[in-house]
Scaffold this motif. Structure first.
Motif, PDB file in Angstrom:
ATOM      1  N   LEU A   1       0.812  -1.190   0.000  1.00  0.00           N
ATOM      2  CA  LEU A   1       0.000   0.000   0.000  1.00  0.00           C
ATOM      3  C   LEU A   1       0.860   1.260   0.000  1.00  0.00           C
ATOM      4  N   ASP A   2       2.059   1.153   0.548  1.00  0.00           N
ATOM      5  CA  ASP A   2       2.926   2.324   0.591  1.00  0.00           C
ATOM      6  C   ASP A   2       3.314   2.775  -0.809  1.00  0.00           C
ATOM      7  N   SER A   3       3.403   1.821  -1.760  1.00  0.00           N
ATOM      8  CA  SER A   3       3.805   2.170  -3.111  1.00  0.00           C
ATOM      9  C   SER A   3       2.623   2.577  -3.986  1.00  0.00           C
ATOM     10  N   THR A   4       1.366   2.410  -3.472  1.00  0.00           N
ATOM     11  CA  THR A   4       0.183   2.778  -4.249  1.00  0.00           C
ATOM     12  C   THR A   4      -0.022   4.286  -4.145  1.00  0.00           C
ATOM     13  N   PRO A   5      -0.172   4.945  -5.295  1.00  0.00           N
ATOM     14  CA  PRO A   5      -0.372   6.406  -5.277  1.00  0.00           C
ATOM     15  C   PRO A   5      -1.649   6.781  -4.524  1.00  0.00           C
ATOM     16  N   SER A   6      -1.632   7.903  -3.906  1.00  0.00           N
ATOM     17  CA  SER A   6      -2.778   8.360  -3.110  1.00  0.00           C
ATOM     18  C   SER A   6      -4.005   8.603  -3.988  1.00  0.00           C
ATOM     19  N   SER A   7      -3.813   8.973  -5.234  1.00  0.00           N
ATOM     20  CA  SER A   7      -4.958   9.188  -6.124  1.00  0.00           C
ATOM     21  C   SER A   7      -5.692   7.869  -6.384  1.00  0.00           C
ATOM     22  N   VAL A   8      -4.945   6.780  -6.496  1.00  0.00           N
ATOM     23  CA  VAL A   8      -5.556   5.459  -6.715  1.00  0.00           C
ATOM     24  C   VAL A   8      -6.300   5.044  -5.456  1.00  0.00           C
ATOM     25  N   LEU A   9      -5.689   5.245  -4.305  1.00  0.00           N
ATOM     26  CA  LEU A   9      -6.356   4.927  -3.040  1.00  0.00           C
ATOM     27  C   LEU A   9      -7.632   5.746  -2.878  1.00  0.00           C
ATOM     28  N   SER A  10      -7.566   6.995  -3.243  1.00  0.00           N
ATOM     29  CA  SER A  10      -8.732   7.870  -3.154  1.00  0.00           C
ATOM     30  C   SER A  10      -9.851   7.372  -4.074  1.00  0.00           C
ATOM     31  N   GLU A  11      -9.479   6.961  -5.275  1.00  0.00           N
ATOM     32  CA  GLU A  11     -10.476   6.434  -6.217  1.00  0.00           C
ATOM     33  C   GLU A  11     -11.083   5.137  -5.709  1.00  0.00           C
ATOM     34  N   LEU A  12     -10.248   4.285  -5.129  1.00  0.00           N
ATOM     35  CA  LEU A  12     -10.748   3.025  -4.572  1.00  0.00           C
ATOM     36  C   LEU A  12     -11.722   3.279  -3.420  1.00  0.00           C
ATOM     37  N   ARG A  13     -11.364   4.230  -2.561  1.00  0.00           N
ATOM     38  CA  ARG A  13     -12.266   4.572  -1.451  1.00  0.00           C
ATOM     39  C   ARG A  13     -13.576   5.153  -1.990  1.00  0.00           C
ATOM     40  N   GLY A  14     -13.480   5.962  -3.002  1.00  0.00           N
ATOM     41  CA  GLY A  14     -14.684   6.542  -3.607  1.00  0.00           C
ATOM     42  C   GLY A  14     -15.564   5.472  -4.229  1.00  0.00           C
ATOM     43  N   ALA A  15     -14.926   4.517  -4.931  1.00  0.00           N
ATOM     44  CA  ALA A  15     -15.680   3.419  -5.541  1.00  0.00           C
ATOM     45  C   ALA A  15     -16.337   2.566  -4.465  1.00  0.00           C
ATOM     46  N   GLU A  16     -15.595   2.339  -3.375  1.00  0.00           N
ATOM     47  CA  GLU A  16     -16.156   1.563  -2.264  1.00  0.00           C
ATOM     48  C   GLU A  16     -17.347   2.303  -1.648  1.00  0.00           C
ATOM     49  N   ASP A  17     -17.203   3.594  -1.460  1.00  0.00           N
ATOM     50  CA  ASP A  17     -18.305   4.393  -0.923  1.00  0.00           C
ATOM     51  C   ASP A  17     -19.521   4.338  -1.854  1.00  0.00           C
ATOM     52  N   ASP A  18     -19.259   4.430  -3.156  1.00  0.00           N
ATOM     53  CA  ASP A  18     -20.354   4.348  -4.133  1.00  0.00           C
ATOM     54  C   ASP A  18     -21.043   2.986  -4.073  1.00  0.00           C
ATOM     55  N   ALA A  19     -20.264   1.928  -3.983  1.00  0.00           N
ATOM     56  CA  ALA A  19     -20.824   0.572  -3.926  1.00  0.00           C
ATOM     57  C   ALA A  19     -21.671   0.388  -2.672  1.00  0.00           C
ATOM     58  N   VAL A  20     -21.187   0.883  -1.551  1.00  0.00           N
ATOM     59  CA  VAL A  20     -21.949   0.796  -0.299  1.00  0.00           C
ATOM     60  C   VAL A  20     -23.232   1.610  -0.429  1.00  0.00           C
ATOM     61  N   GLY A  21     -23.134   2.790  -1.017  1.00  0.00           N
ATOM     62  CA  GLY A  21     -24.316   3.631  -1.217  1.00  0.00           C
ATOM     63  C   GLY A  21     -25.365   2.944  -2.092  1.00  0.00           C
ATOM     64  N   VAL A  22     -24.928   2.326  -3.160  1.00  0.00           N
ATOM     65  CA  VAL A  22     -25.840   1.608  -4.061  1.00  0.00           C
ATOM     66  C   VAL A  22     -26.482   0.435  -3.324  1.00  0.00           C
ATOM     67  N   ALA A  23     -25.672  -0.294  -2.562  1.00  0.00           N
ATOM     68  CA  ALA A  23     -26.198  -1.444  -1.816  1.00  0.00           C
ATOM     69  C   ALA A  23     -27.233  -0.992  -0.786  1.00  0.00           C
ATOM     70  N   LEU A  24     -26.937   0.099  -0.083  1.00  0.00           N
ATOM     71  CA  LEU A  24     -27.894   0.614   0.909  1.00  0.00           C
ATOM     72  C   LEU A  24     -29.188   1.093   0.250  1.00  0.00           C
ATOM     73  N   LYS A  25     -29.052   1.748  -0.877  1.00  0.00           N
ATOM     74  CA  LYS A  25     -30.232   2.226  -1.600  1.00  0.00           C
ATOM     75  C   LYS A  25     -31.080   1.041  -2.056  1.00  0.00           C
ATOM     76  N   ARG A  26     -30.429   0.008  -2.586  1.00  0.00           N
ATOM     77  CA  ARG A  26     -31.147  -1.193  -3.037  1.00  0.00           C
ATOM     78  C   ARG A  26     -31.842  -1.876  -1.859  1.00  0.00           C
ATOM     79  N   ARG A  27     -31.155  -1.947  -0.725  1.00  0.00           N
ATOM     80  CA  ARG A  27     -31.741  -2.545   0.477  1.00  0.00           C
ATOM     81  C   ARG A  27     -32.976  -1.743   0.909  1.00  0.00           C
TER      82      ARG A  27
END
Length: 92
Positions: A1-27
């Motif tokens: 993780l130390d070698s992963t750029p912060s922009s990629v980590l930020s995008e991954l967190r955003g995608a995870e947040d989006d996925a959780v949001g979609v799952a909650l909305k569907r629920r």
């Protein structure tokens, strides 16, 4: 993780947040659909119960009317048989 750029980590967190949001909305949508289905079923059962009660009361009223007519008939034409009205109604 130390070698992963912060922009990629930020995008991954955003995608995870989006996925959780979609799952909650569907629920939420599924829960609302189930609640609506339950309410519709309860309303149907209530209407059926009201209709059955209405039918029962109508049948009781018809039976009471028939009994009253039969009593009047027997009182006029055969008074000694008035006591048999309930038996006649039960048989026929």
């Amino acid at each position: 993780l130390d070698s992963t750029p912060s922009s990629v980590l930020s995008e991954l967190r955003g995608a995870e947040d989006d996925a959780v949001g979609v799952a909650l909305k569907r629920r939420q949508i599924l829960a609302e659909e189930r609640a609506e289905a339950r309410l519709k079923e309860q309303a149907r059962r209530h209407r059926d119960a009201l209709e059955a009660e209405k039918k029962r009361k109508n049948e009781e009223a018809q039976a009471a009317l028939l009994r009253a007519r039969l009593v009047v008939y027997y009182e006029k034409h055969n008074p000694e048989r008035v006591g048999t009205v309930d038996h006649v109604l039960k048989v026929y």
